[in-house]
Design a protein around this motif. Structure first.
Motif, PDB file in Angstrom:
ATOM      1  N   SER A 154      -7.529  -5.614  11.733  1.00  0.00           N
ATOM      2  CA  SER A 154      -8.592  -5.535  10.723  1.00  0.00           C
ATOM      3  C   SER A 154      -8.325  -6.477   9.562  1.00  0.00           C
ATOM      4  N   ILE A 155      -7.064  -6.557   9.156  1.00  0.00           N
ATOM      5  CA  ILE A 155      -6.712  -7.447   8.051  1.00  0.00           C
ATOM      6  C   ILE A 155      -7.013  -8.895   8.412  1.00  0.00           C
ATOM      7  N   TYR A 156      -6.620  -9.290   9.625  1.00  0.00           N
ATOM      8  CA  TYR A 156      -6.806 -10.677  10.028  1.00  0.00           C
ATOM      9  C   TYR A 156      -8.280 -11.015  10.277  1.00  0.00           C
ATOM     10  N   SER A 157      -9.027 -10.078  10.850  1.00  0.00           N
ATOM     11  CA  SER A 157     -10.400 -10.386  11.265  1.00  0.00           C
ATOM     12  C   SER A 157     -11.415 -10.229  10.148  1.00  0.00           C
ATOM     13  N   GLN A 212      -3.119 -17.970  13.848  1.00  0.00           N
ATOM     14  CA  GLN A 212      -3.693 -18.033  15.194  1.00  0.00           C
ATOM     15  C   GLN A 212      -4.983 -17.220  15.260  1.00  0.00           C
ATOM     16  N   ASN A 213      -5.125 -16.250  14.359  1.00  0.00           N
ATOM     17  CA  ASN A 213      -6.312 -15.394  14.354  1.00  0.00           C
ATOM     18  C   ASN A 213      -7.552 -16.094  13.826  1.00  0.00           C
ATOM     19  N   TRP A 214      -7.396 -17.273  13.233  1.00  0.00           N
ATOM     20  CA  TRP A 214      -8.513 -17.911  12.531  1.00  0.00           C
ATOM     21  C   TRP A 214      -8.897 -19.266  13.098  1.00  0.00           C
ATOM     22  N   VAL A 215      -8.240 -19.696  14.153  1.00  0.00           N
ATOM     23  CA  VAL A 215      -8.563 -20.996  14.736  1.00  0.00           C
ATOM     24  C   VAL A 215      -9.911 -20.923  15.445  1.00  0.00           C
ATOM     25  N   GLU A 216     -10.395 -22.066  15.854  1.00  0.00           N
ATOM     26  CA  GLU A 216     -11.760 -22.173  16.373  1.00  0.00           C
ATOM     27  C   GLU A 216     -12.019 -21.246  17.553  1.00  0.00           C
ATOM     28  N   ASP A 217     -11.051 -21.128  18.459  1.00  0.00           N
ATOM     29  CA  ASP A 217     -11.272 -20.344  19.676  1.00  0.00           C
ATOM     30  C   ASP A 217     -10.855 -18.882  19.529  1.00  0.00           C
ATOM     31  N   ALA A 218     -10.420 -18.473  18.338  1.00  0.00           N
ATOM     32  CA  ALA A 218      -9.997 -17.094  18.118  1.00  0.00           C
ATOM     33  C   ALA A 218     -11.209 -16.166  18.042  1.00  0.00           C
ATOM     34  N   PRO A 219     -10.994 -14.860  18.224  1.00  0.00           N
ATOM     35  CA  PRO A 219     -12.105 -13.913  18.132  1.00  0.00           C
ATOM     36  C   PRO A 219     -12.784 -13.905  16.757  1.00  0.00           C
ATOM     37  N   SER A 220     -12.017 -14.224  15.694  1.00  0.00           N
ATOM     38  CA  SER A 220     -12.573 -14.222  14.338  1.00  0.00           C
ATOM     39  C   SER A 220     -12.248 -15.537  13.637  1.00  0.00           C
ATOM     40  N   ASN A 276       0.622 -20.409  17.341  1.00  0.00           N
ATOM     41  CA  ASN A 276       1.215 -20.666  16.028  1.00  0.00           C
ATOM     42  C   ASN A 276       2.667 -20.214  15.966  1.00  0.00           C
ATOM     43  N   HIS A 277       3.431 -20.641  16.946  1.00  0.00           N
ATOM     44  CA  HIS A 277       4.834 -20.257  17.032  1.00  0.00           C
ATOM     45  C   HIS A 277       5.758 -21.289  16.408  1.00  0.00           C
ATOM     46  N   ILE A 278       6.950 -20.842  16.086  1.00  0.00           N
ATOM     47  CA  ILE A 278       8.041 -21.733  15.716  1.00  0.00           C
ATOM     48  C   ILE A 278       8.976 -21.816  16.921  1.00  0.00           C
ATOM     49  N   THR A 279       9.235 -23.003  17.382  1.00  0.00           N
ATOM     50  CA  THR A 279      10.017 -23.156  18.599  1.00  0.00           C
ATOM     51  C   THR A 279      11.500 -22.870  18.347  1.00  0.00           C
ATOM     52  N   VAL A 280      12.190 -22.456  19.414  1.00  0.00           N
ATOM     53  CA  VAL A 280      13.648 -22.314  19.375  1.00  0.00           C
ATOM     54  C   VAL A 280      14.301 -23.478  20.110  1.00  0.00           C
TER      55      VAL A 280
END
Length: 466
Positions: A284-287, A306-314, A380-384
């Motif tokens: 709910s917070i993200y969307s 990642q919740n706000w990019v073009e292909d995300a649900p919101s 939107n990850h940070i790689t190891v």
């Protein structure tokens, strides 16, 4: 800890998707018995379990595109997706139930590294040392991440996929309206509280600050909430003294963290308690809450855009211009002046995996350099991995990538010990009784200390104070 965004929301059920020779098809549950495959436990059928929570499809997409290519190369093999529909705590429980029996065990499981050694201790996970050490990218994995998946017996039990760090996201428009600086950089907890009080006074319709707290939020409450406070107190060694090999109880830092939490809730500087008790509050917070400008500050992880990019649900195209980032300060600006926690997820081989060699070959397919770069960008990850970090596309994929990657050097990690999940649950209990005003911080700390003593034994705890 980084929750994987997974397929479409649905009822609490097990759903299987099979990919054979690159073609996806739904396989009825009645046709399957578990063990990642059919009732014959065919080693050429690879069952893959992961968390399905929320409305995203990134996990399914990652496994899907890998399965399409993999089954073209190995046409005698097929891949079955085993999404576990559950919130965080329930996911770990259901996952363990699946892994506990050869009749239901998948062949690969996506697992948060914080619970890995607990599952190792319970016999759910088998070592993969011989496969890991022969994998071409094992030495590309950062030493701390390799250590996080290595047991006290020296065996490797998982392959890390990525890591993450945490900081304060703040809404620059809200700050401007409240008369706060756009380049806000707090140097103490008190400055966070003062900013929250200002927002409450100037913009009463806006929730000033959100910190994950309580049992409903699971490990997010422990790691993204409480431990981001505790490890900034400078009062000792945090939860566990690695030198003494003892869990810490009775620390002033623990009490101070609970007291800060109490202040946030007592002064109503956050969303109502009822919202915090909702296990779905994060979505709910993200969307809605953040995009609508209804929240001033959020203590959260590197991956949430990642919740706000073009292909995300919101999708929220303005997020990069609207949101600022600030390092989480230590309690009084001591030490380095800031604090972050790092975590990550991994792939494991359950004890009842039908054919570990075949299952590991799919891990290799999932974690090629190209696939890992694409996965990092999508989620939107940070790689190891050093090889991934060298790719220009990865280095420039997000306006926040440099900021969060820069926090890794000073990051704290949760104690990689079998007892940690139980200790984490005790932290969540302490947070909840404080935020609901059921107990004082002192009472909650006393209950936590007793719980930890019961969990690990009195010979494995030590008093720590400043």
């Amino acid at each position: 800890m980084n929750l994987p965004t997974a397929p479409r929301a649905g009822t609490d059920r097990r759903t299987f998707l099979r990919y054979a020779a690159g073609i996806g098809a739904v396989v009825p549950l009645a046709a399957l018995s578990g063990c990642g495959s059919s009732s014959t436990q065919d080693p050429n059928v690879i069952g893959i379990a992961y968390q399905q929570f929320g409305s995203g499809t990134l996990m399914e997409d990652w496994i899907d595109r890998t399965a399409q290519a993999y089954t073209q190369e190995y046409q005698d093999r097929s891949v079955e997706l085993v999404p576990i529909v559950a919130a965080e705590n329930d996911y770990f429980t259901k996952n363990e139930l699946l892994m506990s029996s050869p009749r239901t065990s998948p062949d690969l499981v996506y697992e948060d590294t914080f619970i890995l050694l607990s599952d190792v201790g319970a016999g759910y996970v088998q070592p993969m040392t011989e496969y890991a050490e022969q994998w071409e990218h094992w030495q590309d994995v950062a030493p701390a991440s390799r250590e996080a998946v290595t047991g006290e017996d020296g065996e490797i039990y998982a392959i890390p996929t990525h890591t993450d760090t945490r900081a304060i996201w703040f809404n620059k428009d809200v700050f401007a309206e409240a008369g706060l600086p756009e380049d806000w950089a707090p140097t103490s907890w008190e400055e966070i509280l003062e900013a929250a009080r200002t927002i409450k006074e100037q913009l009463p319709e806006v929730a000033p600050f959100f910190i994950f707290s309580g049992k409903a939020q699971g490990e997010k409450a422990s790691m993204q909430g409480f431990e981001m406070l505790l490890y900034g107190t400078g009062g000792g060694v945090g939860l566990y003294d690695a030198d003494a090999k003892k869990w810490v109880i009775g620390s002033q830092g623990f009490l101070d963290a609970l007291t800060f939490l109490r202040t946030v809730f007592e002064e109503e500087l956050t969303l109502p308690v009822s919202r915090h008790l909702d296990p779905n509050i994060g979505e709910s917070i993200y969307s809605t809450v953040m995009p609508a400008g209804e929240l001033g500050m959020l203590l959260d992880g590197s991956w949430i855009s990642q919740n706000w990019v073009e292909d995300a649900p919101s999708p929220w195209p303005e997020w990069a211009d609207t949101l600022g980032l600030a390092r989480m300060p230590t309690q009084n600006g001591d030490g380095t002046g800031w604090v972050t926690l790092a975590g990550g997820w991994s792939w494991v081989l359950p004890q009842y995996c039908t054919d570990p060699e075949i299952a590991f070959s799919f891990i290799e397919a999932l974690l090629t350099t190209d696939n890992s770069v694409q996965r990092a960008i999508e989620d939107n990850h940070i790689t190891v991995r050093a090889d991934v970090a060298e790719v220009e596309e990865y280095r420039t994929y997000s306006p926040t990538a440099e900021f969060f990657t820069g926090l890794l050097e000073g990051a704290y990690y949760r104690p990689a010990l079998p007892n940690y999940p139980e200790v984490s649950a005790a932290i969540q209990d302490a947070m909840e009784v404080v935020m609901t005003m059921a107990q004082t911080p002192e009472q909650a700390q006393a209950a936590y200390d007793q719980a930890v003593t019961d969990i690990v034994g009195p010979e494995n705890v030590q008093e720590e104070s400043r």
